[in-house]
Design an enzyme around this catalytic site. Sequence first.
Site, short mmCIF file in Angstrom:
data_model
loop_
_atom_site.label_atom_id
_atom_site.label_comp_id
_atom_site.label_asym_id
_atom_site.label_seq_id
_atom_site.Cartn_x
_atom_site.Cartn_y
_atom_site.Cartn_z
N SER A 1 -9.48 -2.68 1.52
CA SER A 1 -9.25 -3.94 0.81
C SER A 1 -9.85 -5.12 1.57
O SER A 1 -10.35 -6.07 0.97
CB SER A 1 -7.75 -4.15 0.59
N GLY B 1 0.73 -11.42 -10.07
CA GLY B 1 -0.49 -11.07 -9.35
C GLY B 1 -0.98 -9.73 -9.84
O GLY B 1 -0.68 -8.69 -9.25
N LYS C 1 2.30 3.05 7.73
CA LYS C 1 1.07 2.65 7.05
C LYS C 1 0.26 1.67 7.89
O LYS C 1 -0.98 1.69 7.88
CB LYS C 1 1.37 2.03 5.68
#
Length: 337
Positions: free
Chosen positions: A284, A12, A215
């Site tokens: 994202s 990926g 995060k």
Amino acid sequence: MTPGLKNICIYGAGALGGTLAARLAEGLGEQVCVSVIARGAHLEKIRENGLQLHVAGEDKPSVVAVTATDNPADLPKQDLIITGMKGHQLPAAAEGIATLLSTHSRVVMVLNGIPWWYFHGDEKSERADHRLPELDPGNRLWDAVGPERVIGCVAYQGAEVVEPSVIRLPVRGRFILGEPSGDISADLTAISDLLTRAGVNIIQTADIRGEIWSKLMGNASFNPISALTRALSDRIVAEPALLGLMSRVMTEVHGIATALGHPPAQTVAERLKEAMTIGPHPTSMLQDLLARKPLEYVPLVDTVVRLAHMTGTPVPALETILALIGELDRQNRADAG
């Protein structure tokens, strides 16, 4: 050269995966054999032109040639596999990843949100090896790859594929690596050293789950809010109502992590202060929305809410965001055809 880490596949090679592939190929040269799994126009341009990595503040881009294919069977067994796919993409890749495994292979999974292997060997939560079917339907990853091979990775690295084979980084970020067991193992140290020599900023941790939650305080707030409003990061923190919603989401995420025995090292106030410095960055999830791609909301919001219910932690803000982002994803998929 570290023994046993010669053949390295980036499975990926999007924004983050491509970044790591370029760093490894440029930084270590013939010491390693770097290959990438990619597809479509991105794959064709990597074959034609190599990977191009543009980093803000650097005079010229890195341009590297790597072996590129969309078929894992084209490659030999790998010593190290690094996945650059999002959580909802991984189950379909389980068999492909398994094709590349030898008896000693390790798999570094760069993921946002709760990973499919989260409870593997987790004694603090008292739910060791509990599985998460919403992240790994049919146990495809658990059975084909195996959680015992995984090294967790939390990435603080903004990146964007601006055109096929071309990746842009606003800054040099950092990658935090950790064994699910909490051990600072020989494998963890060897892989960290390898990536460090390639010019990647690596931090090792004995509590990868705490880092995941740290995060996630940002991901569970910034990502869906940006997709729902189409606002960049700087706008979200500048708008008092949105900043207040972020604070409530972060507080709920911190509470779930604490209930599961892995409280983030950062407080909500510290995380919010850090968020104020991010600048005008498209998350994202916003990038995926604008590109009409499926949204990565299951590991960032849906599973978080499920874990809240498992632990009896109230999460009204997250439940509201889940209802909205789930519907936005359904509409986005329908519009994409």
